[in-house]
Design a protein around this motif. Structure first.
Motif, PDB file in Angstrom:
ATOM      1  N   GLY A  42      39.746  29.076  48.320  1.00 57.42           N
ATOM      2  CA  GLY A  42      38.353  28.891  48.730  1.00 57.42           C
ATOM      3  C   GLY A  42      37.803  30.104  49.450  1.00 57.42           C
ATOM      4  N   VAL A  43      38.576  30.640  50.380  1.00 63.98           N
ATOM      5  CA  VAL A  43      38.145  31.840  51.097  1.00 63.98           C
ATOM      6  C   VAL A  43      38.103  33.037  50.149  1.00 63.98           C
ATOM      7  CG1 VAL A  43      38.787  33.474  52.913  1.00 63.98           C
ATOM      8  CG2 VAL A  43      38.929  31.017  53.341  1.00 63.98           C
ATOM      9  N   ASP A  44      39.104  33.147  49.280  1.00 66.18           N
ATOM     10  CA  ASP A  44      39.128  34.252  48.313  1.00 66.18           C
ATOM     11  C   ASP A  44      37.867  34.276  47.455  1.00 66.18           C
ATOM     12  OD1 ASP A  44      41.507  35.191  49.155  1.00 66.18           O
ATOM     13  OD2 ASP A  44      42.586  34.875  47.288  1.00 66.18           O
ATOM     14  N   TYR A  45      37.564  33.151  46.834  1.00 69.03           N
ATOM     15  CA  TYR A  45      36.432  33.109  45.909  1.00 69.03           C
ATOM     16  C   TYR A  45      35.118  33.399  46.629  1.00 69.03           C
ATOM     17  CZ  TYR A  45      39.779  30.854  42.770  1.00 69.03           C
ATOM     18  OH  TYR A  45      40.866  30.569  41.987  1.00 69.03           O
ATOM     19  N   SER A  46      34.968  32.871  47.828  1.00 70.11           N
ATOM     20  CA  SER A  46      33.745  33.133  48.583  1.00 70.11           C
ATOM     21  C   SER A  46      33.627  34.609  48.950  1.00 70.11           C
ATOM     22  CB  SER A  46      33.722  32.274  49.854  1.00 70.11           C
ATOM     23  OG  SER A  46      33.728  30.901  49.534  1.00 70.11           O
ATOM     24  N   LEU A  47      34.748  35.207  49.351  1.00 70.75           N
ATOM     25  CA  LEU A  47      34.722  36.631  49.695  1.00 70.75           C
ATOM     26  C   LEU A  47      34.374  37.485  48.482  1.00 70.75           C
ATOM     27  CD1 LEU A  47      37.782  37.074  52.100  1.00 70.75           C
ATOM     28  CD2 LEU A  47      35.370  37.296  52.664  1.00 70.75           C
ATOM     29  N   PHE A  48      34.950  37.165  47.316  1.00 68.67           N
ATOM     30  CA  PHE A  48      34.636  37.922  46.107  1.00 68.67           C
ATOM     31  C   PHE A  48      33.130  37.932  45.860  1.00 68.67           C
ATOM     32  CE2 PHE A  48      38.989  36.813  44.020  1.00 68.67           C
ATOM     33  CZ  PHE A  48      39.611  37.642  44.936  1.00 68.67           C
ATOM     34  N   ILE A 116      33.961  25.297  41.283  1.00 67.84           N
ATOM     35  CA  ILE A 116      32.632  24.701  41.099  1.00 67.84           C
ATOM     36  C   ILE A 116      31.727  25.037  42.280  1.00 67.84           C
ATOM     37  CG2 ILE A 116      31.387  22.512  40.948  1.00 67.84           C
ATOM     38  CD1 ILE A 116      33.820  21.397  39.429  1.00 67.84           C
ATOM     39  N   GLY A 117      32.275  24.957  43.492  1.00 68.24           N
ATOM     40  CA  GLY A 117      31.480  25.300  44.668  1.00 68.24           C
ATOM     41  C   GLY A 117      31.055  26.758  44.675  1.00 68.24           C
ATOM     42  N   LEU A 119      30.460  28.558  42.098  1.00 66.41           N
ATOM     43  CA  LEU A 119      29.483  28.799  41.032  1.00 66.41           C
ATOM     44  C   LEU A 119      28.159  28.087  41.265  1.00 66.41           C
ATOM     45  CD1 LEU A 119      31.776  28.496  37.872  1.00 66.41           C
ATOM     46  CD2 LEU A 119      31.081  30.562  39.089  1.00 66.41           C
ATOM     47  N   THR A 120      28.123  27.137  42.180  1.00 65.98           N
ATOM     48  CA  THR A 120      26.898  26.354  42.396  1.00 65.98           C
ATOM     49  C   THR A 120      26.392  26.461  43.831  1.00 65.98           C
ATOM     50  OG1 THR A 120      28.273  24.390  42.811  1.00 65.98           O
ATOM     51  CG2 THR A 120      27.459  24.716  40.560  1.00 65.98           C
ATOM     52  N   VAL A 121      27.159  25.942  44.762  1.00 68.15           N
ATOM     53  CA  VAL A 121      26.709  25.895  46.158  1.00 68.15           C
ATOM     54  C   VAL A 121      26.571  27.292  46.747  1.00 68.15           C
ATOM     55  CG1 VAL A 121      27.254  25.054  48.471  1.00 68.15           C
ATOM     56  CG2 VAL A 121      27.770  23.639  46.473  1.00 68.15           C
ATOM     57  N   LEU A 122      27.571  28.143  46.533  1.00 70.30           N
ATOM     58  CA  LEU A 122      27.560  29.471  47.152  1.00 70.30           C
ATOM     59  C   LEU A 122      26.382  30.328  46.693  1.00 70.30           C
ATOM     60  CD1 LEU A 122      28.831  31.504  49.018  1.00 70.30           C
ATOM     61  CD2 LEU A 122      30.418  32.139  47.196  1.00 70.30           C
ATOM     62  N   PRO A 123      26.135  30.502  45.380  1.00 71.28           N
ATOM     63  CA  PRO A 123      24.971  31.304  44.987  1.00 71.28           C
ATOM     64  C   PRO A 123      23.650  30.693  45.447  1.00 71.28           C
ATOM     65  CG  PRO A 123      26.002  30.282  43.069  1.00 71.28           C
ATOM     66  CD  PRO A 123      26.931  30.097  44.206  1.00 71.28           C
ATOM     67  N   ALA A 124      23.575  29.360  45.489  1.00 69.89           N
ATOM     68  CA  ALA A 124      22.348  28.727  45.976  1.00 69.89           C
ATOM     69  C   ALA A 124      22.117  29.058  47.447  1.00 69.89           C
ATOM     70  CB  ALA A 124      22.429  27.216  45.774  1.00 69.89           C
ATOM     71  N   LEU A 125      23.185  29.018  48.245  1.00 72.75           N
ATOM     72  CA  LEU A 125      23.056  29.365  49.661  1.00 72.75           C
ATOM     73  C   LEU A 125      22.683  30.832  49.841  1.00 72.75           C
ATOM     74  CD1 LEU A 125      26.072  27.463  51.267  1.00 72.75           C
ATOM     75  CD2 LEU A 125      23.637  26.991  51.591  1.00 72.75           C
ATOM     76  N   LEU A 126      23.309  31.700  49.053  1.00 78.10           N
ATOM     77  CA  LEU A 126      23.003  33.128  49.162  1.00 78.10           C
ATOM     78  C   LEU A 126      21.556  33.403  48.774  1.00 78.10           C
ATOM     79  CD1 LEU A 126      26.254  34.720  47.677  1.00 78.10           C
ATOM     80  CD2 LEU A 126      25.563  34.629  50.076  1.00 78.10           C
ATOM     81  N   ALA A 127      21.079  32.740  47.721  1.00 80.04           N
ATOM     82  CA  ALA A 127      19.689  32.937  47.303  1.00 80.04           C
ATOM     83  C   ALA A 127      18.721  32.399  48.351  1.00 80.04           C
ATOM     84  CB  ALA A 127      19.453  32.248  45.959  1.00 80.04           C
TER      85      ALA A 127
END
Length: 529
Positions: A42-48, A116-117, A119-127
Motif C-alpha cells: 500500500g505504501v509502495d503503490y502510493s509512493l510510486f 484498486i485504491g 487506481l481510483t481513490v489516490l488519483p481522485a484525491l490528488l486531482a
C-alpha cells in the motif's frame, strides 16, 4: 497519505477475508499477514504515484496533467506489480495446506484492494487536492527534498562503477550474493518445540514450574492401527510385542512395569500404541527413533496381519513429515510463480530478455536471503545480538512463505525501475543513458519504499517467538539487499552489458510504438559519465 491509504486497504481486506472465511478456512495468522503485506504494498503503490505526480508538477505541468501522466506511467506499473504479487501469493494454494491457503487469500485480497485504491481513490484525491497535497510541510525534510529536486547526485555516483565497468561490477556483486546464498544448501527445517518458546510469557513460566514439580523428559510416538474388529486381539498382541522389542533399544524408553500403553476404540477397529523415547523432539536421536520405528519395528509387527492400515504420528513425526511436505511442494510452487511471472513480464515489457533477467535477479535475492537466515539462525553467534536461542534449524513453513512474499515484493521495485528505463529507450535515448535515467529517477521512490518495508518487517524481528523473528529478519534483509545491491549494481550492470538486446522479443510479441505527440515535452534525462 500513503500510510492512510495502506491502512484503509488493510482494514478493507480484513473485512473481505472474514467473508471469504465462510468459503475457505481461515487461521489466526491471516490478519497479521494482511497487515504485513498491506502496509508494504500500500505504501509502495502510493509512493510510486505521488512521487511521479510531484515530478511532473516540478517540470511545470498543471496538477491535472501531472495526475494523468502519473496514472499512465506509475499507474500502469502498479497494475503490473500487483498482478505479479498476486500471482506469487497464489502459489501458496499449491502447497495444499490450510494455513498457506488462508494466507494466500488474505494476501491476494489486500494487494487487490491496494491496487484498486491506487487506481481510483489516490488519483481522485490528488486531482482534488492539487498542490495542497504537499501541505503541511515538514520544514527540514521539505528543504532537503527541494534541494534534491534538480539532478540527483548520490545515485549517479553509486551507478558510475556499474556503468563504466559493468563486467567487473557484475562479477563482484553476483559473486558476493552467491557466496551469501551458499549456506542455504545446508538448510534444516523443523517445527519449534516447547523448548523454543520464550520463557518470559506467563504460559511458559507456568509450564516450567509444572515440569519442575513433575519432571519428565523426551517425547512419544503414536502408532495407530485400523483393522477389522475380529482381529483386535491379534492387533493388541502385535503391538505389545512391538513395544517390548523397542523397549530394549536405547533409542526408546523401557516399557513400564504394568505393560505397554495400548488403547482401543469401543468397536475394536482402531488401536493406538504410545512408544516413548527419552530424547526431545528436535534432537537427532528422536528423528532416528522415528525412522527405526517406521522402517523396522512397525513393518515387522504388522507383517502377520491382513487388511490393516497403520501410521506413526506424534510431535517428531509431525515436524519431519511437514518438512518433507514443504520440500516436495516448494519446487511446484516455485515453478508456478516463475512461469506465470515470466508470462506477465513478457506481455508487459514485450521483451523476453527483460522477463528472464527479472526472474534471475529475484531468485538471486531470495537465495541470498535464505543463506543469511541459515547463517544467523542455524548457528549460535547471533543469539546475544538478536536475543534468541538457536534451534539449529529454520522454521518449517518459512522457506516457502518467504519465497512467494519476497518474489512478489521484489517485483514492485523491478517493474517500477524497468518501466522508467523503457520510457527513456522509447524516446530514443541510448541504452546506457536510459539505464542511468531509469535508476536515478526512481531511486528516491525505491529507497523510501524500501525504508518503509524494512521498518515494518523489523518490527517482527523484535518479537520473542523464533518463527516471527526469523520471518522479520529474512524479509528485512532481503528487501535491503534487493533495493541496494540488486538495483544499484547488478541490474544496471546486466542491462548495460546487454545493450539493445534487453528489448529483444519474437516478432509476434513486438508492437509498433505510437509516435510521440509534438506537444509532449521531452523527459529530462540524467546521464552518468
Amino acid at each position: 497519505m500513503p500510510v492512510l491509504l495502506a491502512m484503509s486497504s488493510v482494514f478493507a481486506a480484513m473485512g473481505l477475508s472474514t467473508l471469504a472465511s465462510h468459503l475457505l478456512p481461515s487461521t489466526d495468522t491471516t490478519n497479521s499477514v494482511i497487515l504485513l503485506i498491506g502496509l508494504a504494498v500500500g505504501v509502495d503503490y502510493s509512493l510510486f504515484y505521488i512521487r511521479r505526480e510531484r515530478e511532473e508538477r516540478a517540470k511545470g505541468r498543471g496538477h491535472l496533467d501531472a495526475v494523468e501522466i502519473a496514472a499512465e506511467t506509475s499507474g500502469h506499473a502498479v497494475v503490473v506489480s500487483g498482478i505479479a504479487v498476486m500471482i506469487a501469493m497464489a502459489g501458496l494454494f499449491l502447497a495444499t495446506d490450510v494455513v498457506f491457503s488462508s494466507l494466500a487469500v488474505g494476501s491476494i485480497l489486500v494487494v487487490a484492494v491496494s491496487v484498486i485504491g491506487s487506481l481510483t481513490v489516490l488519483p481522485a484525491l490528488l486531482a482534488k487536492l492539487g498542490r495542497w497535497v504537499d501541505r503541511p510541510r515538514v520544514p527540514l525534510l521539505w528543504r532537503l527534498s527541494a534541494r534534491r529536486a534538480g539532478a540527483p547526485r548520490i545515485w549517479p555516483a553509486l551507478l558510475r562503477p556499474a556503468l563504466r565497468r559493468p563486467v567487473l561490477a557484475l562479477v563482484i556483486s553476483v559473486g558476493a550474493l552467491l557466496a551469501l546464498a551458499v549456506p542455504a544448501a545446508g538448510m534444516k527445517m523443523k517445527f519449534p518445540g516447547m523448548e523454543d518458546l520464550p520463557r518470559t510469557t506467563p504460559a511458559m513460566q507456568a509450564y516450567d514450574r509444572l515440569t519442575a514439580a513433575f519432571p519428565s523428559t523426551g517425547t512419544a510416538h503414536y502408532l495407530a492401527v485400523e483393522a477389522p474388529a475380529a482381529d483386535a486381539p491379534r492387533v493388541k498382541a502385535a503391538l505389545a510385542a512391538l513395544a517390548r522389542e523397542a523397549g530394549g533399544d536405547p533409542l526408546f524408553a523401557p516399557v513400564e512395569a504394568d505393560g505397554p500403553d495400548i488403547e482401543q476404540s469401543a468397536d475394536g477397529t482402531v488401536s493406538v500404541l504410545q512408544v516413548a523415547t527419552p530424547y526431545h523432539t528436535r534432537t537427532d536421536e528422536a528423528r532416528q527413533s522415528l525412522d527405526r520405528l517406521r522402517d523396522v519395528y512397525v513393518p515387522e509387527a504388522m507383517s502377520g496381519l491382513s487388511n490393516v492400515d497403520y501410521a506413526v504420528g506424534g510431535d517428531v513425526a509431525g515436524s519431519v513429515d511437514y518438512a518433507a511436505h514443504i520440500k516436495r511442494k516448494l519446487p511446484l510452487v516455485m515453478a508456478f510463480v516463475l512461469i506465470l511471472t515470466f508470462v506477465v513480464m513478457v506481455l508487459t515489457f514485450r521483451s523476453v530478455v527483460v522477463a528472464l533477467t527479472s526472474i534471475l535477479l529475484n531468485l538471486l535475492s531470495v537465495g541470498a536471503a535464505y543463506g543469511l537466515l541459515v547463517l544467523v539462525f542455524q548457528g549460535t553467534w547471533a543469539e546475544g545480538l538478536l536475543g534468541f536461542t538457536s534451534m539449529g534449524s529454520i522454521v518449517t513453513w518459512l522457506p516457502l512463505f518467504l519465497f512467494v512474499v519476497l518474489f512478489g515484493l521484489s517485483m514492485d521495485y523491478h517493474v517500477f525501475v524497468v518501466s522508467r528505463i523503457r520510457e527513456a529507450v522509447q524516446r530514443g535515448v541510448s541504452n546506457r543513458d536510459a539505464v542511468a535515467y531509469g535508476i536515478t529517477s526512481s531511486a528516491g521512490t525505491v529507497s523510501s519504499a524500501a525504508i518503509v518495508m524494512v521498518a515494518v518487517f523489523s518490527i517482527f524481528a523484535t518479537l520473542s517467538t523464533i518463527d516471527m523473528k526469523q520471518l522479520g529478519i529474512g524479509l528485512a534483509a532481503a528487501i535491503l539487499l534487493d533495493a541496494t545491491i540488486i538495483r544499484a549494481v547488478v541490474l544496471p550492470s546486466v542491462m548495460t552489458l546487454l545493450g539493445d538486446a534487453n528489448w529483444w522479443a519474437p516478432r509476434f510479441l513486438r508492437k509498433r510504438q505510437p509516435a510521440r505527440h509534438a506537444s509532449q515535452p521531452e523527459r529530462e534525462l540524467v546521464s552518468v559519465h
